[in-house]
Design a protein around this motif. Structure first.
Motif, mmCIF file in Angstrom:
data_model
loop_
_atom_site.group_PDB
_atom_site.id
_atom_site.type_symbol
_atom_site.label_atom_id
_atom_site.label_comp_id
_atom_site.label_asym_id
_atom_site.label_seq_id
_atom_site.Cartn_x
_atom_site.Cartn_y
_atom_site.Cartn_z
ATOM 1 N N UNK A 57 9.542 -30.599 -53.710
ATOM 2 C CA UNK A 57 9.018 -30.914 -52.370
ATOM 3 C C UNK A 57 10.189 -31.035 -51.413
ATOM 4 N N UNK A 58 10.237 -30.118 -50.447
ATOM 5 C CA UNK A 58 11.297 -30.158 -49.431
ATOM 6 C C UNK A 58 10.803 -30.941 -48.225
ATOM 7 N N UNK A 59 11.509 -32.035 -47.902
ATOM 8 C CA UNK A 59 11.101 -32.909 -46.807
ATOM 9 C C UNK A 59 11.903 -32.655 -45.549
ATOM 10 N N UNK A 60 13.123 -32.158 -45.676
ATOM 11 C CA UNK A 60 13.996 -31.956 -44.513
ATOM 12 C C UNK A 60 13.359 -31.061 -43.454
ATOM 13 N N UNK A 61 12.643 -29.974 -43.782
ATOM 14 C CA UNK A 61 12.026 -29.160 -42.723
ATOM 15 C C UNK A 61 11.056 -29.921 -41.833
ATOM 16 N N UNK A 62 10.558 -31.062 -42.318
ATOM 17 C CA UNK A 62 9.638 -31.844 -41.487
ATOM 18 C C UNK A 62 10.342 -32.471 -40.286
ATOM 19 N N UNK A 63 11.664 -32.475 -40.290
ATOM 20 C CA UNK A 63 12.402 -33.033 -39.153
ATOM 21 C C UNK A 63 12.178 -32.251 -37.863
ATOM 22 N N UNK A 85 20.878 -31.487 -33.094
ATOM 23 C CA UNK A 85 21.148 -32.230 -34.327
ATOM 24 C C UNK A 85 20.158 -31.849 -35.433
ATOM 25 N N UNK A 86 18.889 -31.782 -35.096
ATOM 26 C CA UNK A 86 17.881 -31.442 -36.110
ATOM 27 C C UNK A 86 18.098 -30.027 -36.620
ATOM 28 N N UNK A 87 18.400 -29.098 -35.716
ATOM 29 C CA UNK A 87 18.660 -27.708 -36.151
ATOM 30 C C UNK A 87 19.861 -27.648 -37.084
ATOM 31 N N UNK A 88 20.903 -28.408 -36.772
ATOM 32 C CA UNK A 88 22.098 -28.428 -37.621
ATOM 33 C C UNK A 88 21.780 -28.972 -39.014
ATOM 34 N N UNK A 89 21.016 -30.054 -39.075
ATOM 35 C CA UNK A 89 20.667 -30.647 -40.362
ATOM 36 C C UNK A 89 19.826 -29.681 -41.197
ATOM 37 N N UNK A 90 18.822 -29.075 -40.547
ATOM 38 C CA UNK A 90 17.950 -28.151 -41.286
ATOM 39 C C UNK A 90 18.726 -26.929 -41.774
ATOM 40 N N UNK A 91 19.595 -26.380 -40.921
ATOM 41 C CA UNK A 91 20.393 -25.213 -41.328
ATOM 42 C C UNK A 91 21.324 -25.578 -42.476
ATOM 43 N N UNK A 92 21.947 -26.758 -42.399
ATOM 44 C CA UNK A 92 22.850 -27.177 -43.468
ATOM 45 C C UNK A 92 22.160 -27.275 -44.809
ATOM 46 N N UNK A 109 14.635 -19.797 -38.567
ATOM 47 C CA UNK A 109 13.934 -19.369 -37.355
ATOM 48 C C UNK A 109 12.848 -20.341 -36.939
ATOM 49 N N UNK A 110 12.115 -20.859 -37.934
ATOM 50 C CA UNK A 110 11.056 -21.817 -37.615
ATOM 51 C C UNK A 110 11.645 -23.108 -37.048
ATOM 52 N N UNK A 111 12.738 -23.584 -37.615
ATOM 53 C CA UNK A 111 13.379 -24.804 -37.115
ATOM 54 C C UNK A 111 13.878 -24.618 -35.686
ATOM 55 N N UNK A 112 14.536 -23.481 -35.425
ATOM 56 C CA UNK A 112 15.057 -23.226 -34.081
ATOM 57 C C UNK A 112 13.921 -23.096 -33.067
ATOM 58 N N UNK A 113 12.826 -22.413 -33.473
ATOM 59 C CA UNK A 113 11.697 -22.248 -32.562
ATOM 60 C C UNK A 113 11.036 -23.593 -32.247
ATOM 61 N N UNK A 114 10.836 -24.436 -33.271
ATOM 62 C CA UNK A 114 10.210 -25.732 -33.057
ATOM 63 C C UNK A 114 11.064 -26.616 -32.151
ATOM 64 N N UNK A 115 12.369 -26.598 -32.349
ATOM 65 C CA UNK A 115 13.261 -27.400 -31.504
ATOM 66 C C UNK A 115 13.281 -26.868 -30.072
ATOM 67 N N UNK A 116 13.271 -25.563 -29.906
ATOM 68 C CA UNK A 116 13.251 -24.976 -28.562
ATOM 69 C C UNK A 116 11.955 -25.325 -27.837
ATOM 70 N N UNK A 117 10.837 -25.311 -28.554
ATOM 71 C CA UNK A 117 9.566 -25.688 -27.926
ATOM 72 C C UNK A 117 9.570 -27.156 -27.505
ATOM 73 N N UNK A 118 10.207 -28.013 -28.296
ATOM 74 C CA UNK A 118 10.310 -29.414 -27.911
ATOM 75 C C UNK A 118 11.103 -29.600 -26.627
ATOM 76 N N UNK A 119 12.207 -28.865 -26.499
ATOM 77 C CA UNK A 119 13.008 -28.933 -25.268
ATOM 78 C C UNK A 119 12.217 -28.387 -24.085
ATOM 79 N N UNK A 120 11.510 -27.274 -24.289
ATOM 80 C CA UNK A 120 10.710 -26.699 -23.206
ATOM 81 C C UNK A 120 9.599 -27.648 -22.774
#
Length: 440
Positions: A57-63, A85-92, A109-120
């Motif tokens: 079970x991977x929990x980090x993507x939930x960030x 920060x979240x994108x960096x953690x998920x990529x790492x 890609x999903x992490x970057x898209x979700x973070x970009x939508x949050x900023x938008x």
């Protein structure tokens, strides 16, 4: 917190304006240090859970949901830093995780898209809130600028005021008041426009403008009211042409002169309250006419009636935002019962006590604008001191006017001779002539 400005109490800790509204909506509800601490704690907790559960079970993507939550409460800059920060953690964690190349690409890609939508989403929220703050501040500022700053003194009364607009998106009301000194005495109006919003404010402005002109021009108080009626009717005709709803205005128009009585014309408004010698009582007005703008529906001709207003007494006039304030149980504010305890107060202290008591009674929840005027009857010795020559604090002169004894404001055309003032070059000649005369 209330801001007292020129004797008129305004709700809010800063002067209303677009800049203040923009600054408010752009600020974060969470401090930077609290945000950093919370984000670090959340990251450690999620990483610990991810390591504990292993590959099952991977929990980090939930960030990736964190920037979406931050967009609601944080500033744009804070949301951007959280997204980075979240994108960096998920990529790492994706770099060190097992899986195919496409798992890695889709995960990043999903992490970057979700973070970009949050900023938008954060940017859209702030932009919308800024636009609403500017509209609301513009409406309230316009209303406050058109209403006369108080207190104001005339030869007959000193007027103190309490005014608080609601300042909500669609609850900017149309309470109005004005005090005008005319050749026929002091004229006062307090009124309430039907409905709320910018259209109600427009009708209120039309009534105030007509009152300021008619109060000086019309020799009778009924003439002033007829001018107000005509102005509201004209405004309704224009409103109908532009697709706006017609409005009426409840108003109480008062006239003060050198005598000890007050003329009044009540156009559907609340009667005044008289406070004198430590007692308070409601003034009985036997005739109440239809509001301004509705005279065509009635066959009555508005006339004046008068009542006593002795020197040193205070006349309290309010709008229905005061009398229709409600407590938690839905009961209306008992104005006549409360003001008896303040009958010995001065006008400013009276309004301060009314304001505090209204806030306590309603729990700070207001459903309408609040406007109140406390009019103190001045005595002969307490009347406003007229301007006198040499008094720089009270003198008002037109540009180019000559004020005796005032060298700073005297303006004369070139070549004009002013008695007692020597032209350039005359001082030396005059001194030489005086010396020759003394020698002879």
């Amino acid at each position: 917190m209330a801001l007292k400005r020129n004797g008129v109490r305004h709700r809010g800790g800063a002067a209303p304006g677009a800049d203040a509204g923009v600054a408010t909506v752009s600020q974060s509800r969470i401090g930077n240090w609290a945000l950093v601490g919370g984000l670090a704690l959340l990251t450690v907790l999620v990483v610990f859970l991810d390591v504990s559960t292993g590959n099952d079970l991977r929990v980090v993507p939930l960030l990736v949901v964190v920037p979406a939550l931050a967009s609601v409460y944080c500033s744009l800059r804070q949301t951007i830093w959280i997204a980075v920060w979240i994108t960096t953690v998920v990529v790492g964690f994706r770099v060190g995780a097992d899986g195919t190349f496409w798992d890695f690409v889709f995960g990043i890609g999903f992490a970057a898209l979700a973070c970009a939508l949050g900023v938008a989403a954060c940017a859209a929220r702030i932009r919308h809130a800024t636009e609403m703050a500017r509209l609301r501040s513009a409406a309230v500022t316009l209303q406050r600028q058109i209403l006369r700053p108080l207190p104001v003194g005339t030869d007959h009364v000193v007027a103190h005021g309490l005014y608080e607009p609601i300042e909500e998106d669609r609850f900017v009301g149309g309470d109005i008041y004005e005090v005008v000194e005319s050749p026929y005495g002091t004229r006062v109006i307090i009124g309430d426009v039907q409905g709320k919003g910018l259209a109600a404010i427009g009708a209120g402005f039309a009534a105030i403008a007509a009152f300021r002109e008619a109060a000086i021009r019309e020799p009778t108080l009924t003439g002033v009211v007829e001018a107000l009626e005509a102005a509201v009717v004209r405004h309704n005709v224009f409103s109908a042409q532009t697709g706006e709803a017609e409005r009426f205005v409840t108003a109480l128009v008062l006239g003060f002169d050198e005598g000890g009585r007050v003329e009044a014309v009540n156009c559907g408004h609340l009667p005044p309250r008289l406070l004198h010698d430590g007692r308070s009582s409601a003034v009985t007005l036997h005739r109440t006419y239809v509001p301004l703008g509705l005279a065509g529906l009635s066959q009555e001709t508005r006339t004046t009636e008068s009542f006593d207003f002795p020197p040193g007494a205070t006349l309290l006039v309010v709008t229905d935002g005061v009398t229709e304030a409600r407590d938690a149980a839905g009961a209306f504010y008992p104005l006549d019962e409360r003001i008896g305890a303040w009958a010995g107060h001065g006008p400013r202290e009276l309004l301060d006590a009314l304001h505090v008591d209204l806030e306590d009674f309603s729990g700070g929840v207001r459903r309408d604008d609040i406007a109140a005027l406390a009019l103190l009857r001045t005595t002969v010795d307490g009347r406003r001191r007229p301007a006198t020559p040499g008094d720089a604090t009270s003198r008002v002169t037109a540009p180019g006017a000559v004020v005796p004894g005032d060298a700073t404001s005297r303006v004369t055309p070139p070549g004009a001779v002013v008695p007692g003032v020597r032209a350039p070059g005359e001082d030396a000649a005059a001194g030489e002539s005086e010396r020759r005369t003394a020698a002879v």
